[in-house]
Design an enzyme around this catalytic site. Sequence first.
Site, PDB file in Angstrom:
ATOM      1  N   HIS A  96      24.392  20.064  37.537  1.00 38.38           N
ATOM      2  CA  HIS A  96      25.411  19.247  36.866  1.00 38.38           C
ATOM      3  C   HIS A  96      26.563  20.117  36.377  1.00 38.38           C
ATOM      4  CE1 HIS A  96      27.157  16.193  34.163  1.00 38.38           C
ATOM      5  NE2 HIS A  96      27.295  17.203  33.315  1.00 38.38           N
ATOM      6  N   GLU A  97      26.245  21.232  35.733  1.00 40.10           N
ATOM      7  CA  GLU A  97      27.302  22.109  35.228  1.00 40.10           C
ATOM      8  C   GLU A  97      28.115  22.703  36.372  1.00 40.10           C
ATOM      9  OE1 GLU A  97      28.088  21.868  32.270  1.00 40.10           O
ATOM     10  OE2 GLU A  97      26.261  20.850  31.618  1.00 40.10           O
ATOM     11  N   HIS A 100      30.911  20.543  37.529  1.00 37.98           N
ATOM     12  CA  HIS A 100      32.199  20.718  36.859  1.00 37.98           C
ATOM     13  C   HIS A 100      33.005  21.840  37.510  1.00 37.98           C
ATOM     14  CE1 HIS A 100      31.349  17.811  33.806  1.00 37.98           C
ATOM     15  NE2 HIS A 100      30.347  18.500  33.275  1.00 37.98           N
ATOM     16  N   HIS A 104      36.665  21.549  39.165  1.00 39.88           N
ATOM     17  CA  HIS A 104      37.769  22.461  38.854  1.00 39.88           C
ATOM     18  C   HIS A 104      38.381  23.016  40.133  1.00 39.88           C
ATOM     19  CE1 HIS A 104      39.203  26.159  36.307  1.00 39.88           C
ATOM     20  NE2 HIS A 104      40.191  25.406  36.722  1.00 39.88           N
TER      21      HIS A 104
END
Length: 225
Positions: A96-97, A100, A104
Amino acid sequence: MNIGYLLFIVIGVVGMIVQARLQSVFKKYSRVRFANGLTGREVAEKMLRDNGIYDVKVVSTRGHLTDHYNPSTRTVNLSESVYGSNSVAAAAVAAHECGHAVQHACGYAPLRLRSALVPIVQVSSSLSTWVILIGIVMLNSFPALFWLGIAMVAASALFSIITLPVEYNASQRALAWLTESGTLMAGEEQGAEVSLRWAARTYLVAALSAIATLIYYLGFARNND
């Protein structure tokens, strides 16, 4: 009773229930070993490589469920309970991280907008309560101060709303990669999906709470016209 105040109470109770459920789900799937044996750090590094991202570091951070991606330092920060763990829950959180980080790299618009609002919200969240309290005291002589406080609360609410698509999209990217890359084995998808679903609900509760706070102060302003 101000409807915003009532909503604030209800959402607060729901928030505690969701947070307790998230802790329970994470604890449950933290006991389920990841079949391929990868740790959270290794899952994160693999997902970054598979997406052609080589300028993001995976680091360990203190705390429990304090995982986050920092676009300014280009780091995926995994909590101690995720970084070295080879559980299904750790794999889901790590992916999940990294979702991100992929956002980006792709220039995902909601993430760009949220990042732009961070400096404003940092100031608003720390000062809004004091500005509103002083504004209430000076409501008759200087009402603009009270409305400035409401604007700060509105900025925080907007930030929470924008956070929702950012978080849900990161989870979608994580689950898609975990499945398509073959990183998840048969039967592990459900655990990862449930873990991410409850994590996302905490952001939904936060957004509703921010909206309820805004409604409360707007109701207060209306009653004191």
